[in-house]
Design a protein around this motif. Sequence first.
Motif, mmCIF file in Angstrom:
data_model
loop_
_atom_site.group_PDB
_atom_site.id
_atom_site.type_symbol
_atom_site.label_atom_id
_atom_site.label_comp_id
_atom_site.label_asym_id
_atom_site.label_seq_id
_atom_site.Cartn_x
_atom_site.Cartn_y
_atom_site.Cartn_z
ATOM 1 N N HIS A 119 -26.707 40.570 35.332
ATOM 2 C CA HIS A 119 -25.654 40.477 36.342
ATOM 3 C C HIS A 119 -24.571 39.470 35.950
ATOM 4 O O HIS A 119 -23.793 39.019 36.798
ATOM 5 C CB HIS A 119 -26.261 40.089 37.696
ATOM 6 N N ALA A 120 -24.519 39.137 34.674
ATOM 7 C CA ALA A 120 -23.554 38.128 34.222
ATOM 8 C C ALA A 120 -22.119 38.621 34.401
ATOM 9 O O ALA A 120 -21.805 39.769 34.068
ATOM 10 C CB ALA A 120 -23.804 37.798 32.755
ATOM 11 N N PRO A 121 -21.225 37.753 34.886
ATOM 12 C CA PRO A 121 -19.829 38.160 35.103
ATOM 13 C C PRO A 121 -18.996 38.165 33.825
ATOM 14 O O PRO A 121 -17.916 38.765 33.792
ATOM 15 C CB PRO A 121 -19.317 37.110 36.090
ATOM 16 N N THR A 122 -19.475 37.488 32.762
ATOM 17 C CA THR A 122 -18.719 37.437 31.515
ATOM 18 C C THR A 122 -19.664 37.616 30.331
ATOM 19 O O THR A 122 -20.859 37.315 30.428
ATOM 20 C CB THR A 122 -17.986 36.090 31.351
ATOM 21 N N PRO A 123 -19.143 38.080 29.183
ATOM 22 C CA PRO A 123 -19.985 38.202 27.985
ATOM 23 C C PRO A 123 -20.590 36.860 27.570
ATOM 24 O O PRO A 123 -21.730 36.815 27.095
ATOM 25 C CB PRO A 123 -19.012 38.733 26.919
ATOM 26 N N GLU A 124 -19.843 35.768 27.741
ATOM 27 C CA GLU A 124 -20.346 34.450 27.361
ATOM 28 C C GLU A 124 -21.580 34.078 28.169
ATOM 29 O O GLU A 124 -22.582 33.594 27.629
ATOM 30 C CB GLU A 124 -19.249 33.396 27.574
ATOM 31 N N ILE A 125 -21.526 34.316 29.473
ATOM 32 C CA ILE A 125 -22.667 34.014 30.331
ATOM 33 C C ILE A 125 -23.844 34.916 29.978
ATOM 34 O O ILE A 125 -24.991 34.469 29.922
ATOM 35 C CB ILE A 125 -22.291 34.194 31.817
ATOM 36 N N ARG A 126 -23.564 36.201 29.718
ATOM 37 C CA ARG A 126 -24.650 37.127 29.371
ATOM 38 C C ARG A 126 -25.357 36.688 28.095
ATOM 39 O O ARG A 126 -26.584 36.657 28.035
ATOM 40 C CB ARG A 126 -24.093 38.545 29.200
ATOM 41 N N GLU A 127 -24.590 36.331 27.074
ATOM 42 C CA GLU A 127 -25.192 35.909 25.812
ATOM 43 C C GLU A 127 -25.998 34.631 25.978
ATOM 44 O O GLU A 127 -27.073 34.481 25.388
ATOM 45 C CB GLU A 127 -24.091 35.710 24.761
ATOM 46 N N ALA A 128 -25.501 33.713 26.811
ATOM 47 C CA ALA A 128 -26.232 32.466 27.044
ATOM 48 C C ALA A 128 -27.537 32.741 27.778
ATOM 49 O O ALA A 128 -28.591 32.180 27.438
ATOM 50 C CB ALA A 128 -25.367 31.496 27.852
ATOM 51 N N ALA A 129 -27.497 33.601 28.785
ATOM 52 C CA ALA A 129 -28.710 33.928 29.534
ATOM 53 C C ALA A 129 -29.713 34.665 28.659
ATOM 54 O O ALA A 129 -30.928 34.438 28.753
ATOM 55 C CB ALA A 129 -28.348 34.772 30.761
ATOM 56 N N GLU A 130 -29.224 35.549 27.790
ATOM 57 C CA GLU A 130 -30.120 36.260 26.876
ATOM 58 C C GLU A 130 -30.788 35.281 25.911
ATOM 59 O O GLU A 130 -31.957 35.446 25.565
ATOM 60 C CB GLU A 130 -29.341 37.328 26.102
ATOM 61 N N ARG A 131 -30.045 34.266 25.498
ATOM 62 C CA ARG A 131 -30.631 33.248 24.615
ATOM 63 C C ARG A 131 -31.743 32.497 25.342
ATOM 64 O O ARG A 131 -32.816 32.265 24.776
ATOM 65 C CB ARG A 131 -29.543 32.275 24.157
ATOM 66 N N MET A 132 -31.503 32.129 26.609
ATOM 67 C CA MET A 132 -32.535 31.442 27.388
ATOM 68 C C MET A 132 -33.751 32.343 27.559
ATOM 69 O O MET A 132 -34.902 31.886 27.472
ATOM 70 C CB MET A 132 -31.977 31.035 28.745
ATOM 71 N N ALA A 133 -33.522 33.640 27.797
ATOM 72 C CA ALA A 133 -34.632 34.579 27.962
ATOM 73 C C ALA A 133 -35.464 34.661 26.681
ATOM 74 O O ALA A 133 -36.700 34.688 26.727
ATOM 75 C CB ALA A 133 -34.111 35.958 28.347
ATOM 76 N N ARG A 134 -34.800 34.693 25.515
ATOM 77 C CA ARG A 134 -35.534 34.750 24.244
ATOM 78 C C ARG A 134 -36.377 33.497 24.049
ATOM 79 O O ARG A 134 -37.519 33.567 23.570
ATOM 80 C CB ARG A 134 -34.553 34.919 23.072
ATOM 81 N N GLU A 135 -35.835 32.345 24.421
ATOM 82 C CA GLU A 135 -36.600 31.105 24.290
ATOM 83 C C GLU A 135 -37.815 31.122 25.207
ATOM 84 O O GLU A 135 -38.907 30.687 24.826
ATOM 85 C CB GLU A 135 -35.709 29.895 24.588
ATOM 86 N N GLU A 136 -37.628 31.613 26.447
ATOM 87 C CA GLU A 136 -38.753 31.678 27.376
ATOM 88 C C GLU A 136 -39.822 32.625 26.839
ATOM 89 O O GLU A 136 -41.021 32.374 26.999
ATOM 90 C CB GLU A 136 -38.287 32.134 28.762
ATOM 91 N N LEU A 137 -39.408 33.719 26.192
ATOM 92 C CA LEU A 137 -40.386 34.652 25.633
ATOM 93 C C LEU A 137 -41.205 33.974 24.537
ATOM 94 O O LEU A 137 -42.427 34.194 24.432
ATOM 95 C CB LEU A 137 -39.667 35.886 25.079
#
Length: 272
Positions: free
Chosen positions: A113-131
Motif C-alpha cells: 500500500h506504499a504511496p511512492t516507489p521509495e516507500i515500497r522499496e524501503a518496506a520491501e527491504r524491511m520485509a526481507r530482513e524480517e524474513l
Amino acid sequence: MNQLLALARSMEQEAISGYVALAERMRAENRSDLADVFDALRQQEEQHLGNVDNWIGKTDTAAISPVELAEPLFDDEGAAFVAPELLNSYRAFSMAVRNEERAFVFWTYVAAHAPTPEIREAAERMAREELEHVATLRRERRRAFHDLRRSGGKRVRADIAALEQGLADRLRDRALRSSGDQAQQFLKLAEEARERSALILARPFRGVAALDGAPEGVEGRLVPLCEFLLDCYLALAGQQNDDDALLRAQTAAGAVITCLHAVRESQSESLA
C-alpha cells in the motif's frame, strides 16, 4: 520515508524492551537459563536496531524523531505473567518466531500500500530482513525442540509440491466453511498454493529440504502444515546457488507466512 524509518526503529526498540523485561523477570525467579535465552533475543534485536540506524545514517532525511506505536506489535504471549515453571527455551523461541512473522506481514502490507516507489522499496527491504530473522529464530527453535526431546528425531525429506497441493485442499475446505471476505481470502490463498505446487514441479529447486522430524499428522492440519512448509522453504533458501532460485524460495516462504497469519487470525476470531 522519515516516518517509515522512525516506525522501524520504534518497532525494534519495543522488542528490545520486551526481552529486557522478560530477562529481568526470569533472573528474579532464579531461571538464569531462560534469562540467557531472552538476553540472546535482545542482542539480536539490538543488531536489527543497529541495521536500521545505519540505514538512517545513509539517508538524506532529517533527524528521526521517535514515533509512538498505535498499538503494541510485540507480544510476549503471557510470558511476563505465566509461572516460570511452565516456560522453556522452545516456548521462548516460538514466541520470538511469531513476533518476527507478524513484523514480516506488517512490512509486506506497507509495501503493498506504499504511496511512492521509495516507500515500497524501503518496506520491501524491511520485509526481507524480517524474513532472515524468521529463518534464524526458527533454526534456534528447532534446536531447542530437539534439546528438549533428546530423541534424535528422524530426518524427513519433504515433497513440497505435494504439501502445497495438500495446503490448497485444506484452504479450500476452510473457505467452504467460511463466508464473505474470509471465504474469498482462503480461496485466493488456495489458488496461490496450487500455483506454487505447479511451479515447483516445473522448476524444481536445487537440493532437497530435509528437516529433523515433522509434526504428527502435518498433512491434515492447517497450522502445522504451514509451519512445516515454511521450514522447508527456509531450508531450501539456504541451499540455492543462484539469485533467481533464492528469490523464489524466499518469496514462497513469505507467501506461506502470510497464509499462516491468515489462518491464525481466523482461529482467533472463531474463539472470540
